[in-house]
Design a protein around this motif. Sequence first.
Motif, short mmCIF file in Angstrom:
data_model
loop_
_atom_site.label_atom_id
_atom_site.label_comp_id
_atom_site.label_asym_id
_atom_site.label_seq_id
_atom_site.Cartn_x
_atom_site.Cartn_y
_atom_site.Cartn_z
N LYS A 108 0.83 -1.21 0.00
CA LYS A 108 0.00 0.00 0.00
C LYS A 108 0.86 1.25 0.00
CE LYS A 108 -3.87 -2.21 0.38
NZ LYS A 108 -4.29 -2.78 -0.84
N GLN A 109 2.03 1.17 0.61
CA GLN A 109 2.90 2.33 0.70
C GLN A 109 4.32 1.89 0.40
OE1 GLN A 109 2.78 4.18 4.52
NE2 GLN A 109 3.75 6.04 3.83
N ILE A 110 4.98 2.64 -0.45
CA ILE A 110 6.36 2.35 -0.80
C ILE A 110 7.20 3.52 -0.32
CG2 ILE A 110 8.00 1.96 -2.67
CD1 ILE A 110 5.68 0.84 -4.32
N GLU A 111 8.20 3.21 0.49
CA GLU A 111 9.07 4.26 1.00
C GLU A 111 10.23 4.45 0.03
OE1 GLU A 111 11.87 5.08 4.85
OE2 GLU A 111 10.00 3.98 5.14
N VAL A 112 10.37 5.66 -0.47
CA VAL A 112 11.43 5.98 -1.41
C VAL A 112 12.38 6.95 -0.74
CG1 VAL A 112 11.96 7.01 -3.65
CG2 VAL A 112 9.88 5.67 -3.36
N THR A 113 13.65 6.58 -0.74
CA THR A 113 14.66 7.48 -0.22
C THR A 113 15.24 8.23 -1.40
OG1 THR A 113 15.15 5.92 1.54
CG2 THR A 113 16.78 7.63 1.12
N ALA A 114 14.96 9.52 -1.46
CA ALA A 114 15.38 10.32 -2.60
C ALA A 114 16.84 10.73 -2.52
CB ALA A 114 14.50 11.56 -2.71
N ASP A 115 17.40 10.82 -1.32
CA ASP A 115 18.77 11.31 -1.16
C ASP A 115 19.67 10.20 -0.62
OD1 ASP A 115 21.05 12.76 -0.84
OD2 ASP A 115 20.26 14.11 0.69
N PRO A 116 20.50 9.62 -1.48
CA PRO A 116 21.38 8.54 -1.00
C PRO A 116 22.47 9.05 -0.06
CG PRO A 116 21.88 9.08 -3.28
CD PRO A 116 20.65 9.87 -2.90
N PHE A 117 22.66 10.36 0.00
CA PHE A 117 23.69 10.94 0.86
C PHE A 117 23.12 11.46 2.17
CE2 PHE A 117 24.89 11.66 -3.61
CZ PHE A 117 25.96 10.78 -3.66
#
Length: 109
Positions: free
Chosen positions: A67-76
């Motif tokens: 239902k929810q996908i966590e996306v990390t936009a900043d690898p740093f």
Amino acid sequence: MRAKDGRFLTGNTAATGRPRGSRAKLSEAFLAALCEDFCAHGATTIQRLRIDKPDAYLKVIASILPKQIEVTADPFDGMSDNELEALVAAAAAALRAQQDDKLDAEQVH
């Protein structure tokens, strides 16, 4: 028996509910039957569903996705300024070394 407000009276033994574990047994039996049927007919049924009812096919796909996908936009994220500077310096040094290797290879040929 019940009181006028709907609560069960003390000592009431008439309503015992479903037997303990019956829901789990039903779930296990259903899943076992579903698994058996899917193993026998699953791929063919999925293909038929995709062709005959693409809307239902897409509903099935959507229902199994999270239902929810966590996306990390900043690898740093979480790196300090010093760590970032060191990373940039290391990348720049690696690029310079790679360019030097290419120049050396061109001079040999």
